[in-house]
Write a protein that holds these residues in place. Structure first.
Motif, mmCIF file in Angstrom:
data_model
loop_
_atom_site.group_PDB
_atom_site.id
_atom_site.type_symbol
_atom_site.label_atom_id
_atom_site.label_comp_id
_atom_site.label_asym_id
_atom_site.label_seq_id
_atom_site.Cartn_x
_atom_site.Cartn_y
_atom_site.Cartn_z
ATOM 1 N N ARG A 15 0.855 -1.193 0.000
ATOM 2 C CA ARG A 15 0.000 0.000 0.000
ATOM 3 C C ARG A 15 0.887 1.236 0.000
ATOM 4 N NH1 ARG A 15 -4.085 0.144 4.807
ATOM 5 N NH2 ARG A 15 -5.024 -1.518 3.565
ATOM 6 N N VAL A 16 0.638 2.140 -0.933
ATOM 7 C CA VAL A 16 1.490 3.330 -1.045
ATOM 8 C C VAL A 16 0.656 4.610 -1.057
ATOM 9 C CG1 VAL A 16 3.304 2.111 -2.315
ATOM 10 C CG2 VAL A 16 1.487 3.271 -3.589
ATOM 11 N N LEU A 17 1.333 5.685 -0.688
ATOM 12 C CA LEU A 17 0.739 7.018 -0.793
ATOM 13 C C LEU A 17 1.569 7.783 -1.818
ATOM 14 C CD1 LEU A 17 0.651 10.203 -0.006
ATOM 15 C CD2 LEU A 17 -1.446 8.954 0.512
ATOM 16 N N LEU A 18 0.951 8.127 -2.934
ATOM 17 C CA LEU A 18 1.627 8.852 -4.008
ATOM 18 C C LEU A 18 1.318 10.334 -3.884
ATOM 19 C CD1 LEU A 18 3.084 8.917 -6.837
ATOM 20 C CD2 LEU A 18 0.828 8.475 -7.845
ATOM 21 N N LYS A 19 2.363 11.160 -3.822
ATOM 22 C CA LYS A 19 2.173 12.612 -3.751
ATOM 23 C C LYS A 19 2.461 13.219 -5.127
ATOM 24 C CE LYS A 19 2.218 17.009 -2.445
ATOM 25 N NZ LYS A 19 3.300 17.726 -3.033
ATOM 26 N N LEU A 20 1.438 13.853 -5.706
ATOM 27 C CA LEU A 20 1.587 14.520 -7.003
ATOM 28 C C LEU A 20 1.452 16.027 -6.797
ATOM 29 C CD1 LEU A 20 -0.781 12.227 -9.119
ATOM 30 C CD2 LEU A 20 1.725 12.191 -9.142
ATOM 31 N N SER A 21 2.381 16.786 -7.336
ATOM 32 C CA SER A 21 2.299 18.244 -7.191
ATOM 33 C C SER A 21 1.295 18.802 -8.199
ATOM 34 C CB SER A 21 3.673 18.879 -7.428
ATOM 35 O OG SER A 21 4.022 18.769 -8.784
ATOM 36 N N GLY A 22 0.792 19.985 -7.907
ATOM 37 C CA GLY A 22 -0.129 20.641 -8.827
ATOM 38 C C GLY A 22 0.514 20.890 -10.182
ATOM 39 N N GLU A 23 1.831 21.160 -10.168
ATOM 40 C CA GLU A 23 2.554 21.426 -11.419
ATOM 41 C C GLU A 23 2.433 20.262 -12.396
ATOM 42 O OE1 GLU A 23 3.829 24.428 -8.681
ATOM 43 O OE2 GLU A 23 3.532 22.290 -8.449
ATOM 44 N N VAL A 24 2.387 19.043 -11.849
ATOM 45 C CA VAL A 24 2.230 17.850 -12.684
ATOM 46 C C VAL A 24 0.928 17.949 -13.494
ATOM 47 C CG1 VAL A 24 1.723 15.368 -12.579
ATOM 48 C CG2 VAL A 24 3.617 16.313 -11.244
ATOM 49 N N PHE A 25 -0.128 18.414 -12.842
ATOM 50 C CA PHE A 25 -1.441 18.491 -13.494
ATOM 51 C C PHE A 25 -1.494 19.577 -14.553
ATOM 52 C CE2 PHE A 25 -2.289 16.070 -9.812
ATOM 53 C CZ PHE A 25 -3.420 15.320 -10.081
ATOM 54 N N GLY A 26 -0.736 20.631 -14.314
ATOM 55 C CA GLY A 26 -0.772 21.753 -15.239
ATOM 56 C C GLY A 26 0.107 21.549 -16.454
ATOM 57 N N GLY B 109 3.046 22.337 -16.544
ATOM 58 C CA GLY B 109 3.853 23.562 -16.588
ATOM 59 C C GLY B 109 3.049 24.826 -16.825
ATOM 60 N N LYS B 110 1.717 24.683 -16.960
ATOM 61 C CA LYS B 110 0.876 25.861 -17.206
ATOM 62 C C LYS B 110 -0.186 25.999 -16.116
ATOM 63 C CE LYS B 110 -0.469 24.574 -21.376
ATOM 64 N NZ LYS B 110 0.305 23.342 -21.687
ATOM 65 N N LEU B 111 -0.960 27.078 -16.206
ATOM 66 C CA LEU B 111 -2.067 27.292 -15.269
ATOM 67 C C LEU B 111 -3.230 26.382 -15.672
ATOM 68 C CD1 LEU B 111 -2.877 29.264 -12.907
ATOM 69 C CD2 LEU B 111 -4.045 30.615 -14.648
ATOM 70 N N GLY B 112 -3.897 25.812 -14.679
ATOM 71 C CA GLY B 112 -5.043 24.959 -14.972
ATOM 72 C C GLY B 112 -4.648 23.499 -15.143
ATOM 73 N N VAL B 113 -5.560 22.704 -15.720
ATOM 74 C CA VAL B 113 -5.328 21.265 -15.878
ATOM 75 C C VAL B 113 -5.038 20.942 -17.341
ATOM 76 C CG1 VAL B 113 -6.453 19.001 -15.805
ATOM 77 C CG2 VAL B 113 -6.744 20.590 -13.900
ATOM 78 N N ASP B 114 -3.945 20.212 -17.572
ATOM 79 C CA ASP B 114 -3.608 19.764 -18.921
ATOM 80 C C ASP B 114 -4.113 18.324 -19.086
ATOM 81 O OD1 ASP B 114 -2.268 19.821 -21.510
ATOM 82 O OD2 ASP B 114 -0.875 18.392 -20.612
#
Length: 243
Positions: free
Chosen positions: A14-25, A27-32
């Motif tokens: 069982r793991v806890l994965l930490k994803l930064s907001g930058e990953v979702f963007g 490199g830009k504002l919002g969600v890619d």
């Protein structure tokens, strides 16, 4: 305080994965969407063999600490950041479900229409049933980084490891690899060394929590085909930080 063993009826990793907001963007504002879809596919590849909980950041929308430097009330700015993380949670949930993965979002700020309330026992039950659980809205408290939340949630759901996904770097180095050509990637690092040398692999509060509860952390790079899948499966990748 000793690290509590997880429930005996769950023999899987069982793991806890930490994803930064930058990953979702991306490199830009919002969600890619393409970036999030790619991450979801990598997580989906491990379902059934590893139990995965996820904490997401919100830096692609708001960072409380940065907003407060421009004169905004820090607490309010932090709450804006927390709401940003929930948008990322919903995006990741959508792409995971498109990939055929049952997913639950649990939010530390109550918003019944879009997410369950954060209830540790329920989160554990979801994980045991093979669902991916995504934790949103940080700790529901200002002044806490999502790194600290990742450590706290990992301890509370009895994860075996915290996986810190980084953009632009594939582990912990002796110096900044982008600025120093002599920088070497470390295979292992102790929490004591990281804290003493002020190596910012994650928030210091979070590192102290992991250290005090003997919870190992893997710092690895998001870039690279299948890296998220490899980290979740426990293959050798990045830097292991431990006692």
């Amino acid at each position: 305080m000793a690290h509590v063993m997880k429930d005996t009826d769950s023999p899987r990793r069982r793991v806890l994965l930490k994803l930064s907001g930058e990953v979702f963007g991306g490199g830009k504002l919002g969600v890619d969407p393409e970036t999030v879809r790619a991450v979801a596919k990598q997580i989906a590849a491990t379902v059934g063999e590893v139990e995965v909980a996820i904490v997401v950041g919100g830096g692609n929308f708001f960072r409380g600490a940065e907003l407060s430097t421009s004169g905004m009330d820090r607490s309010r700015a932090d709450y804006m950041g927390m709401l940003g993380t929930v948008m990322n949670c919903l995006a990741l949930q959508d792409f995971l479900e498109q990939a055929g993965v049952e997913t639950r979002v649990q939010s530390a700020i109550t918003m019944g229409q879009v997410a369950e309330a954060y209830i540790p026992r329920r989160a554990i039950r979801h994980l045991e049933k093979g669902r991916v659980v995504i934790f949103g809205a940080g700790a529901g408290l200002p002044y806490f980084s999502t790194d600290t939340v990742a450590a706290q949630r990992a301890l509370e759901v009895h994860a075996d490891e915290v996986l810190m996904a980084k953009s632009g770097v594939d582990g912990v180095y002796t110096a900044d690899p982008n600025k120093d050509s002599t920088a070497v990637r470390l295979e292992t690092l102790t929490y004591d060394d990281a804290l003493r040398q002020d190596i910012r692999v994650m928030d210091q509060t979070a590192m102290t929590m992991c250290k005090d509860n003997d919870l190992n952390m893997v710092v690895f790079g998001m870039e690279g085909e299948g890296n998220v899948t490899r980290a979740i499966r426990g293959e050798k990748i990045g830097t292991i930080v431990s006692n």
